[in-house]
Design an enzyme around this catalytic site. Structure first.
Site, short mmCIF file in Angstrom:
data_model
loop_
_atom_site.label_atom_id
_atom_site.label_comp_id
_atom_site.label_asym_id
_atom_site.label_seq_id
_atom_site.Cartn_x
_atom_site.Cartn_y
_atom_site.Cartn_z
N THR A 43 0.80 -1.22 0.00
CA THR A 43 0.00 0.00 0.00
C THR A 43 0.84 1.28 0.00
O THR A 43 0.51 2.25 -0.68
CB THR A 43 -0.92 -0.01 1.25
N ALA A 49 0.75 9.39 -3.91
CA ALA A 49 1.99 10.03 -3.43
C ALA A 49 1.77 11.51 -3.11
O ALA A 49 2.66 12.33 -3.30
CB ALA A 49 3.13 9.85 -4.43
N HIS A 52 -1.08 15.12 1.98
CA HIS A 52 -2.43 15.67 2.10
C HIS A 52 -2.52 16.82 3.09
O HIS A 52 -1.63 16.99 3.93
CB HIS A 52 -3.40 14.55 2.51
N SER A 344 -5.14 5.78 3.62
CA SER A 344 -4.94 7.19 3.35
C SER A 344 -5.55 8.00 4.49
O SER A 344 -6.63 7.65 4.96
CB SER A 344 -5.60 7.58 2.03
N CYS A 408 17.44 6.66 -20.51
CA CYS A 408 16.18 7.40 -20.43
C CYS A 408 16.15 8.30 -19.19
O CYS A 408 15.72 9.44 -19.25
CB CYS A 408 15.00 6.45 -20.38
N CYS A 443 11.87 3.55 -22.23
CA CYS A 443 12.05 2.19 -22.75
C CYS A 443 11.80 1.14 -21.68
O CYS A 443 11.89 -0.06 -21.97
CB CYS A 443 13.41 2.03 -23.41
N CYS A 448 18.74 -1.26 -20.55
CA CYS A 448 19.68 -1.30 -19.41
C CYS A 448 19.47 -2.45 -18.46
O CYS A 448 20.33 -2.73 -17.64
CB CYS A 448 19.63 0.02 -18.65
#
Lengths: 485, 410
Positions: A43, A49, A52, A344, A408, A443, A448
């Site tokens: 979780t 993310a 709050h 949350s 990347c 990618c 990699c």
């Protein structure tokens, strides 16, 4: 004779890691038992993310109290623990008179909960804040923010570890019994003896609670699906955009990540399957459609990944979601802190929850301070985020900074080596991914991953078939193609 | 900051061919920047044969094809640096690269983009389901096997009939894996006919068209996939689902130009190719920055990559010599049956080669270039398929100075 701990924390999610760190301020022998191969696998890492603002939680609840105090301490935590956090604000966007009434109620609730920086803004101001957002007005929460939940949890755990906490991964607790004043925790890898137990098992909270003898809780899983958009999209979204909430559900929102990606989600549906992270096609399409109502830049070509998360919600007999349950039941399970239904805003509230847990323990036992406690921890330097001058200095100090492995995301060999030799001893491909961002880009590790797999083998002296992707049993390769296995 | 006449980004087939041709044209002050520790690009892992039939008249392996150019680069003393990853390209042609011995900063008169392409991943397809290990793009499975001697799995299903996927079907079979089938979303194969014959038919590997993977199973390692037939709109048809037990899913579902550096330089990208939009000199929207090979548009054969890079090199040589650029204001548009064209803009005053892909299967068709409705040039074709790139020579004499061009299949 197995060594005996003062405290064992079950679960290395964000809450368990925060508790371990808070406990390491005291002179205690502490261990964390985690069933997965890394911290933050369930979780804690599978959410929006967002840091709050505590305005969406009922007045007087632990959720509201811990969320507001967690929000206020996040700058200090980020400075101490070196994880990405941006106090970028967020907007709750409305269109109708009913929306306006709800936003006003939300603002009042936020003010009573102790949150500053809540303001109603008109459409013109809203469009200054978030250019492309669709809405007539909004509640702007200036102090909301975004963070990296993986690096935050890793930081908490690494700091706890540096202050003396032992971590045991791949240690699922399968049974608990009490022998006089000591708990014996059974795992597949032997028994652990401890005076105190903390149930921070997240989705497993009811199972552990039952093992402690504290029965009768109803915990349901609330499943959320998300889409991740390419990094280029983050530039168009300076802060999270939410619809008008109610006290139970935040609604499908679009959120920038600290790395510039955008997440779209979550939908929410109850589930009994607490380990099923399948993202159905239907939900992906519905998320994109709902998100587009708020923000018009959600295109299929920018979708790089999907993910799902499950929150453990404590409900009453009617199914109504309850506040966090954080308790010591001296009558049933003395010296056991039981945390049930930590959902949350658990990410935001993690450290205040941990402080509360330690308070409950200290009400029952005096803990001596750990004079060696150091609250600070440094993360892995990100080459890609450095200025050219800093990059030149890094390469001069260590040539491995001059060797880009993940093109990347611009991740260098030096960073990957640091991740492979992380203090917690985590050895999975996703562990390296979350610590460095390697394989997270356009990618998705196409170029990699084989280099990283080979580095793991070389650095840790393991065989190809021993390298795990993420969970136990998630082997990447069958072994060498030819020659000795 | 070091000044260079030409900086070539990428030491694969496009970059190597461009360097050799630039040298032939008299350019000496250049450098090839290659991010890997040796030259050759993706050809290094393509150990199968079939390369160079057009160019050398014989069938070479990927490494052999690359070596022919590497030898030439070395014989001519063309400077190159391996282990040099370009971090940034600006619109005023400043190139920053990281190497183990420090940051390199170049200010170039001209920049050649030759970075090749990357594979579409599972995420961009949005295949629902769990996230177990055992899902590989065809190219990464190829790298594991051919560069690292590592075996990705035993029981294999392949999604997508791209060339690399079919080549990996054969490669995995030869190394003892069991390849159950190749599934293709489209009603026609994505890869070349010769690969269907040599990689699938010869090994009794079935190819199912109009099928897709609708779900991925397994919490740790892949345990299986659900496959369904799709309708004309490529939507799975309920009731046609079948379960396949496998530990490995190989994705060969398309290639995308490696265009990350383009965004930083503000180069206009053609949404149809996902590469730069270029004029007949293969110059991008930013003056002095040129592009060729798979970073411009995905080719079917490396022989065409080399040819395109040589065309580019001649334009770049003229550019650095100070030849004034010719304004290219005539748009080239993809009409009916055509997916994309390169170049996207032309002057109307010079001959050029048009590269394109058709979107469907055509027999006895005609490719027609029209300017304001007037036919300029056409090419009769017995067969045109999306897997094969089509080239068409267009003579300047047939063009007017005003009016967009449109290419279509009739």
């Amino acid at each position: 004779m197995q060594e005996q701990y003062d405290v064992i924390v079950i679960g290395a999610g964000v809450v368990g890691s925060a508790i371990a760190r808070e406990l390491s301020r005291y002179r205690l022998r502490i261990a964390v038992l985690e069933k997965n191969l890394d911290v933050c696998n369930e979780t804690s890492g599978r959410n929006s993310a967002v840091v709050h603002g505590g305005f969406a939680n009922p007045v007087g609840s632990l959720k509201a109290r811990f969320c507001v105090s967690g929000n206020k301490m996040m700058d200090k935590l980020a400075a101490e623990l070196d994880f990405p956090f941006k106090r970028c604000g967020k907007v709750l966007v409305g269109n109708t008179p009913a929306d306006m009434e709800q936003l006003q109620r939300t603002m009042e609730q936020g003010a009573i909960n102790g949150m500053d920086g809540l303001e109603l803004v008109d459409e013109a101001r809203l469009h200054e804040l978030v250019p492309a957002v669709v809405g007539k007005f909004a509640m702007w929460s200036k102090n909301s923010g975004i963070m990296d939940p993986f690096l935050y949890t890793i930081a908490l755990a690494e700091n706890a570890h540096a202050n003396g906490v032992s971590y045991f991964f791949d240690h699922e607790v399968t049974g608990i019994h009490r022998e006089t004043d000591v708990y014996v925790l059974q795992t597949g890898k032997g028994d652990f003896r401890t005076r105190w137990v903390v149930n921070a098992a997240g989705l497993g909270c009811k199972r552990i609670s039952d093992m402690l003898g504290i029965t009768g809780y109803r915990v349901v899983g609330s499943r959320s699906n998300y889409i991740i958009l390419h990094k280029r999209m983050g530039r168009l979204l300076p802060m999270p955009v939410y619809p008008v909430p109610n006290n139970v559900y935040m609604g499908i929102h679009v959120t920038p990540t600290v790395d510039g990606n955008v997440t779209v989600g979550p939908d929410a549906e109850n589930t009994d399957k607490l380990d099923d992270y399948t993202v159905p096609q239907k939900n992906i399409e519905e998320l994109a459609a709902s998100g587009t109502v708020l923000w018009p830049h959600i295109h299929k070509k920018d979708q790089i990944r999907t993910f799902a998360g499950i929150q453990p919600k404590l409900v009453d007999e009617n199914g109504t979601v309850q506040d966090y349950k954080i308790e010591i039941r001296d009558d049933i399970a003395p010296q056991a802190v039981n945390l049930v239904g930590i959902e949350s805003p658990g990410l935001t509230a993690s450290v205040p929850i941990a402080q509360y847990v330690v308070e409950l323990m200290r009400e029952r036992e005096a803990f001596a301070e750990n004079p060696a406690f150091n609250p600070c921890r440094k993360g892995i330097v990100r080459f890609a985020d450095c200025t050219p001058a800093e990059q030149a200095r890094l390469i001069a100090s260590d040539q491995d900074y001059g060797e880009l492995v993940c093109g990347c995301e611009g991740v260098t060999k030096a960073e990957l080596l640091a991740a492979i030799h992380n203090p917690l001893g985590v050895v999975t491909m996703t562990g390296i991914k979350y610590r460095t961002r390697a394989m997270m880009g356009g990618c998705q590790g196409g170029f990699c991953q084989m280099k990283i797999e080979q580095m793991i083998e070389q650095e840790l002296g393991c065989r190809p078939q021993e390298v795990c992707y993420s969970r136990k049993g998630s082997w990447v390769l069958t072994g060498n193609m030819r020659g000795e296995a | 900051m070091e000044r260079k006449e030409v900086v070539i980004i990428g030491g694969g087939p496009a970059g190597l061919a461009a360097a050799v041709e630039l040298h032939k044209q008299g350019v000496r002050d250049m450098v090839i920047l290659e991010r890997e520790d040796r030259l050759g690009g993706i050809l290094r892992q393509c150990i199968h044969d079939g390369f160079g039939l057009g160019r050398f008249g014989e069938s070479l392996s990927g490494p052999e094809y690359a070596q022919a150019f590497i030898d030439e680069v070395q014989a001519r003393g063309i400077p190159y640096e391996t282990g040099a990853a370009v971090l940034e390209l600006t619109c005023d042609r400043k190139v920053t690269a990281a190497t183990r011995s420090g940051l390199r900063q170049y200010e170039a008169k001209a920049v050649v983009l030759a970075m090749g392409c990357k594979e579409r991943s599972r995420g961009s397809l949005g295949i629902p389901g769990e996230r177990p290990s055992g899902v590989f793009t065809a190219g990464s499975a190829q790298a594991y096997m051919n560069l690292y001697n590592r075996m990705p799995g035993r029981e294999v299903v392949i999604l997508g009939s791209g060339d690399i996927g079919m080549i990996m079907a054969r490669r995995l079979t030869l190394e003892g894996a069991h390849v159950q089938a190749v599934f293709e979303l489209l009603p026609h194969p994505s890869g070349l006919p010769r690969n269907i014959v040599q990689c699938l038919d010869d090994y009794d590997i079935p190819l199912y068209l109009s099928h897709t993977v609708t779900e991925i199973h397994g919490r740790t390692r892949l345990t299986g996939v659900t496959v369904a037939e799709v309708d004309v709109d490529r939507r799975p048809i309920p009731g046609t689902e079948q379960e396949y037990t496998c530990d490995t899913l190989i994705l060969s579902v398309g290639l995308i130009p490696e265009n990350q550096l383009l965004e930083g330089a503000g180069i206009v990208i053609d949404p149809r190719t996902n590469g730069a939009a270029v004029d007949e000199a293969l110059q991008t929207s930013v003056p002095g920055i040129f592009s060729a090979g798979n970073v411009l548009h995905v080719h079917d054969l490396v022989d065409f990559v080399s040819l395109e890079a040589e065309t580019l090199a001649r334009s770049v040589a003229a550019y650095v010599a100070g030849t004034p650029p010719v304004p290219c204001n005539l748009a080239v548009e993809a009409g009916r049956g055509v997916g994309h064209t390169v170049p996207q803009r032309v002057s109307g005053t010079a001959d050029f080669t048009l590269s394109l892909r058709v979107t469907g299967h055509y027999r006895d068709c005609r490719l027609v270039v029209r300017q304001d409705g007037r036919e300029v040039v056409s090419k009769r074709m017995k067969k045109a398929i999306p897997a094969e790139m089509v080239q068409l020579a267009v003579k300047a004499g047939n063009l007017r100075r005003i009016g967009a061009l449109e290419v279509s299949v009739e």
